[in-house]
Each structure stands twice: as structure tokens, then as C-alpha cells.
Design a protein around this motif. Sequence first.
Motif, PDB file in Angstrom:
ATOM      1  N   GLN A 193       0.857  -1.186   0.000  1.00  0.00           N
ATOM      2  CA  GLN A 193       0.000   0.000   0.000  1.00  0.00           C
ATOM      3  C   GLN A 193       0.892   1.235   0.000  1.00  0.00           C
ATOM      4  N   THR A 194       0.488   2.258  -0.718  1.00  0.00           N
ATOM      5  CA  THR A 194       1.273   3.485  -0.750  1.00  0.00           C
ATOM      6  C   THR A 194       0.791   4.462   0.318  1.00  0.00           C
ATOM      7  N   PHE A 195       1.696   5.337   0.757  1.00  0.00           N
ATOM      8  CA  PHE A 195       1.341   6.384   1.711  1.00  0.00           C
ATOM      9  C   PHE A 195       2.237   7.590   1.452  1.00  0.00           C
ATOM     10  N   HIS A 196       1.857   8.731   2.006  1.00  0.00           N
ATOM     11  CA  HIS A 196       2.542   9.982   1.694  1.00  0.00           C
ATOM     12  C   HIS A 196       3.478  10.387   2.829  1.00  0.00           C
ATOM     13  N   VAL A 197       4.706  10.709   2.467  1.00  0.00           N
ATOM     14  CA  VAL A 197       5.684  11.258   3.409  1.00  0.00           C
ATOM     15  C   VAL A 197       5.839  12.744   3.069  1.00  0.00           C
TER      16      VAL A 197
ATOM     17  N   HIS B 212       5.721   6.902  -0.629  1.00  0.00           N
ATOM     18  CA  HIS B 212       6.492   5.710  -0.256  1.00  0.00           C
ATOM     19  C   HIS B 212       5.592   4.488  -0.382  1.00  0.00           C
ATOM     20  N   LEU B 213       6.202   3.306  -0.494  1.00  0.00           N
ATOM     21  CA  LEU B 213       5.464   2.047  -0.574  1.00  0.00           C
ATOM     22  C   LEU B 213       5.710   1.234   0.691  1.00  0.00           C
TER      23      LEU B 213
ATOM     24  N   LEU C 234       8.713   5.201  -3.229  1.00  0.00           N
ATOM     25  CA  LEU C 234       8.062   4.580  -4.377  1.00  0.00           C
ATOM     26  C   LEU C 234       8.839   4.814  -5.677  1.00  0.00           C
ATOM     27  N   GLU C 235       9.380   6.016  -5.849  1.00  0.00           N
ATOM     28  CA  GLU C 235      10.090   6.324  -7.087  1.00  0.00           C
ATOM     29  C   GLU C 235      11.332   5.446  -7.251  1.00  0.00           C
TER      30      GLU C 235
ATOM     31  N   LEU D  76      11.651   2.402  -6.168  1.00  0.00           N
ATOM     32  CA  LEU D  76      11.206   1.066  -6.562  1.00  0.00           C
ATOM     33  C   LEU D  76      10.812   1.038  -8.030  1.00  0.00           C
ATOM     34  N   GLN D  77      10.148   2.108  -8.483  1.00  0.00           N
ATOM     35  CA  GLN D  77       9.722   2.146  -9.882  1.00  0.00           C
ATOM     36  C   GLN D  77      10.913   2.216 -10.826  1.00  0.00           C
ATOM     37  N   ASN D  78      12.018   2.810 -10.359  1.00  0.00           N
ATOM     38  CA  ASN D  78      13.210   2.917 -11.192  1.00  0.00           C
ATOM     39  C   ASN D  78      14.192   1.779 -10.955  1.00  0.00           C
ATOM     40  N   ALA D  79      13.764   0.758 -10.216  1.00  0.00           N
ATOM     41  CA  ALA D  79      14.668  -0.343  -9.901  1.00  0.00           C
ATOM     42  C   ALA D  79      15.044  -1.133 -11.148  1.00  0.00           C
ATOM     43  N   ALA D  80      14.182  -1.128 -12.161  1.00  0.00           N
ATOM     44  CA  ALA D  80      14.482  -1.844 -13.398  1.00  0.00           C
ATOM     45  C   ALA D  80      14.040  -0.985 -14.571  1.00  0.00           C
ATOM     46  N   ARG D  81      14.978  -0.673 -15.448  1.00  0.00           N
ATOM     47  CA  ARG D  81      14.652   0.186 -16.586  1.00  0.00           C
ATOM     48  C   ARG D  81      15.644  -0.060 -17.712  1.00  0.00           C
TER      49      ARG D  81
END
Length: 676
Positions: free
Chosen positions: A123-127, A133-134, A154-155, A157-162
Motif C-alpha cells: 500500500q502506498t502512503f505519503h511522506v 512511499h510504498l 516509491l520512485e 522502486l519504480q526505477n529499480a528496473a529500466r
Amino acid sequence: MGTITMTVNMTYAGEVLSNLRLSPNVYAAVADADGKVVAMSRRARDIIFVDGFLEEDLRNPAGKAPCNAKRRTDCWWTPPSPLSLKHALEPQFSGIDFRNLLETTFNASLRSEHLCSVGVRTQTFHVPKDGEHLAAFCRLMANPEWAIFLFAPLEELQNAARYTVDKQNITKDNVGKSEEDYKDTITLHNTGRVELPFQVTVSPGKGDNSSCTTVSPSNGTLAPNATVQLALNFDLDAFGYGTSSGWVIVHPDTSDDTGACFRKSTWTRFSLTRPKPRGFLKEAIIRNGIPLSVALMLALTMVLYRVVSSLLNSYYGKLAQERSTIEKALHATQEVSFPMVLLQVPIFKQLGKFVAFEHTLPQSIWLHTIQEIDDFLQRAMNKVIFMSHQWTAFAEPDHDGKQYEQMVMAVEEVMKKWKWQETTTYVWLDYSSIPQRHRPSQTAAINSLTVYAAKVSAFVVVAPPVKHKDLEDECNKDTYQCRAWCRAEQLSHLLAQAGDNMFLAESGQLTPLNEAWLQKSIQVFGDDSQLTCCRRKHEGMELCDRERLVVPMLGLWAQLCRTVKAGSANENLKKIHKDLLMSEAGVPRIKKIFPEKFIFETETGQEERSLFGQLLDRLQDSLNHEQAPEKEKRNFKALATATTAATAFARRTDPPGAEAAASGKRLSQVLAPPKV
């Protein structure tokens, strides 16, 4: 009495996630349902509370010493309570709101699903100072009253594979007549932190040249920060003259778990041009004279013959397809392509969540024909509540259970309002009433949606505020109103029962749908009407759901036209029919509601496709040449009788005739053309 101490090594948890290389800034905590911290990593203390926050500050917030024989005041006899995750909201700390995350984690109805032995939820939440963040969480098997939380930006994690490629375009102009092939290379670079499997495909652009282009290697696995050269070979002999183009697309291999998580693709466009030779025909005619001219005329005649034959075959093939569609539409309201599947209210409440069709077969009731549905509704005062909702995840209809809670509330309120009994009240819910695994059966059930929605005793829109699991957007009543499938369900019921038994369930309340709401429901194919398949750009799909809606929506219009033509329509239905045939800017309003064409969009481009095309005109021609069958009159009469009985029972206190007048006025107002 002794004390049992349980130590949770948060450093180890952080190392595990770090080894996955998904994020260099992971932090973790163990807490109970109130957010009381059992254990917390150092980075977690820095982010959640304040930089440099010590373990003793967490365990002893007041900073008092323990009491003993020498110190009896300004101390503690009972160990102080540690800080809670909820304290992060206080001004001196980070301002992170963990309440929603804790509520989801320790939801009593989802306890077994949230155990670490079953799997990990996210689940995502706001810092406030760092964005989204996830959280990955699960409840400990040894002590389910505690849960472990792993957090990361979160960003990251999203950029962990590109993937990236070194060339956006490959262009070769003036390909020589004698050139047989052309070779080039693309360097593929994994710029992420995770080893990622890849596949390479060639997608045709101008000219179908996908089979003329080879790539080696066409698949493989690329380590972080590693590169590989993709060798491209273009068979120029097969390309012919003119310009040929397309895309070399590199995408993660979705058959692998890692590839299924990171689906972003990259591509290189190629364009090869071979100029057409000049003056060949003129020179050939001069040299060979009349014989060549005759041969060319014969060849031209053959080409024209084939072109005309192809056009005629295409025309009559399209005409046959339109007739087939019209036949399906004409039968759509007279029979069900798939049985109406219902769950009795006690069973629906006992399930405790959305349960797929395949798992409710022994408990469900199947009604196979229109006559069975009518008999079921008319005997023993059976009632059916139609639940209309939106999916809150691509693979799950209700990932956090909030929609199910509102459905249970709505069922109880509807039964209370009209004094229905649980044993004679049933629920229709798409996830439990439509096959989820067998595509042909699913399509048949979808084609019968208009019949299902028209027959039910009450229609409930379920739209509580819920964050979409995959898109991170909030799903609510506004997003529900934009969903094409939801509008189609509403329109079906609206035309059959005038909308007086349609409700909205959200935030623990059940309210009737107003006129402004119902006005939107007729715009099934409007510009603001949304579909999940379109949002996903039809990945792996040949048809758009708009195309799947053509048959049931055309059937709905055919039912209204047939009823008016047969003389079975009341004044209200006649007015609706007349309003929809009225011209707006020279075009009948029904043709704006059911447009001829639409744009089909994919990752590689767009194409214009036929939607209703000439189907409305073909349908009208078909209706003009048929006699209203006696069976249809009986079916419509049965529908009208069931509708009237249900409405009269629900409005027992109204004076005779008041309800019919109100319903007719309301439905006419909703479907009347907008005033200028």
C-alpha cells in the motif's frame, strides 16, 4: 510473574530487501494494531520521527529514570509505553499518517489473508518531505497481533528496473537496387538495480515488414548496469520499393516474475527507403511497341477485375457481418445467452468478501430463460438487487473489501426500506455471477447484461472512495460515473423501470440517484466515458470493450423500437422513442449516443475503427420489414407486469396512479434532449 521478550531483528529485514536491490533506502518496523512500536530500524526512526532519534527516545518518551529504593519520585514504576506510529502526526515529527495503513493491515475480516505465511500486501502512503512511499506488510505467524512493515520510496522502486537504447531512430535512404540486406546494431542498457529478463519483437509500421527483420539475440537476461548489442538484419529484397518502417521493441519478459513487475518497454524506430526506378515503362513501350502495350492492357484488366472483386467481396462480407450483429441484437432482449446467476442474501453475507463465479457454483441459483426469470420474480415475492461497481485493481474487483462492506449495508437498507425478507432476496454481482475464466461464457453473460439489469427489483451503485491498487488513482462516485460498463448497466435498468429504485451506496449511506446523475448514464459511448482496456492501451487484446457493448446496447434500442411499433408502449416510452429520434444539427440524437466510429489506441499507435457504423439504419430496415411476434408481446407484458408489481409493493402508501405518473415524468426528463 515473569516477562517474555520477543526480539525482532530489523537490521536483518533491511538487509534482505537491500539484497534484492529494489531500493537503497529501505526502512522497517514492527507494530501492533494501535501503531505501538515493537521494534524499529534506525533509518525508520530517522524518517518517521526525526533525524537522530534514539532507541531510548522511542522506548521512554518522557525521559524519566526507573524508580528504585533511592529514587521514589519523578520516575516510573511501570515501564512507560513506547511511541506509536500514530505519533508521527505530531508537529515535532514527520507528519506521516499511518492510520489507514494500520486499519488495512489489522482488518479483522482479512486476518488470514494478511499472514506472512500467505503473502505480502502493499500500500502506498505519503511522506510530507519525501513524496510517495510504498509499504510492504504482513502479520506475524507467531504473534498475529503484530505486523512487520518494510518501507521504501516509491520512485526508487519504480526505477529499480529500466531499459534504455542508444538509438531512437535507424534511417537508411536511397537503398540501392542491388542491395540485398542492411545490418545495424542497437545497444541495450539496463540502467536499473535489478537483473531483468528481456524480449525483442518487431512491430510493423508502414508495410508489413516484421517477417523481413531479424534481431539477435531476441531474448536474454541483463544484469544491472550491463549492456548487450542487438544485431539487426533487414532483408531488403522483401521490402520492395518505397518507404518501409516499423519498431524494434524491447520489453521485459512477462513470463518471469521480475519481468511481470516491471513492464515498461523501450523501442527504436526504423525507416528504409528504396526509390522507384524512373522511365522504365516509357522506354519499354518504345522498344517493344504494340505487343507490350497489349500485354499491359491485359494485365491492367486483370488487376481491375481483382480489385473490383475484392471490393465486392468486402462489401458483401461487411453486409453479412452487420446482419449477423443485428440478429444477435434482436434476440438480446428476448433470451439470455447465459443464465442469470444469483446469490441468496444470507449466503452473500456469509461469504465475507467478493468471491469469484467459479467458487460459488454450489451455492448459486441459475435462471436459464426469460420465462424462468419472470416466474422466479413473481412467485413468493422474490426480489433481486443488482450491484453495480467498478474494479479497484486490474486483477481484483475489491482489493481492500470496502466495496463489499457498502454492499452489505445497501442490502440491509433496501430490505429494511421495503420490508423484504432475507430468504427471498437475492444479489446479482458481476464477479460472482459472470464466469471469470472461460472467455466465451463470459462474453455470453456480458451480452445478457441488459436483460439482467432490466429485470431486477433494485439497482445499487456502490462507489465508496478507494485508491486503485495499480494506478494509484482514487476510485469514487465520480470515476464510477465515467465508466462505460457502469453507464450501460444503469441505462438498461433506467429504460425498464424509470429509475425510481436506483440508489447510491457510499460512506455508510444509501441515497436515491438524482436527475443529474441519471442524465449522465445515457452517454455510454460519450467522450468522457472510460474503459479499463483503453487505459491499458489494449495490451494483449484484439477488441475494445466498446465493441463488445454494441450488441447489448443495440438490443436495448431494438426492444424500445419494437415495443413502440407493436403498440405496447405507454405514453412515456413513446415520448422517449420520439426524443431519441429527434434531430440535433441534422443528426438523430440516437446516432450521437451510438456513434459510427471510435479510436482504438495501442502502445504503438492509433487506428480508427467502426463501432455502430450503419447498424442503426440496417436495424431500422429490418424492423420495418418484420411483424411484431406474439412471443415478444407476451415477454414485454410479463416484464411490465413484474415491474409494476415490484414498484407497487415498494410504494404501497402512494395513492393509485401517482407512482406511474411520477416514473413516466422522471424518465422522460432524463432522456429528453438538452435545452438550448
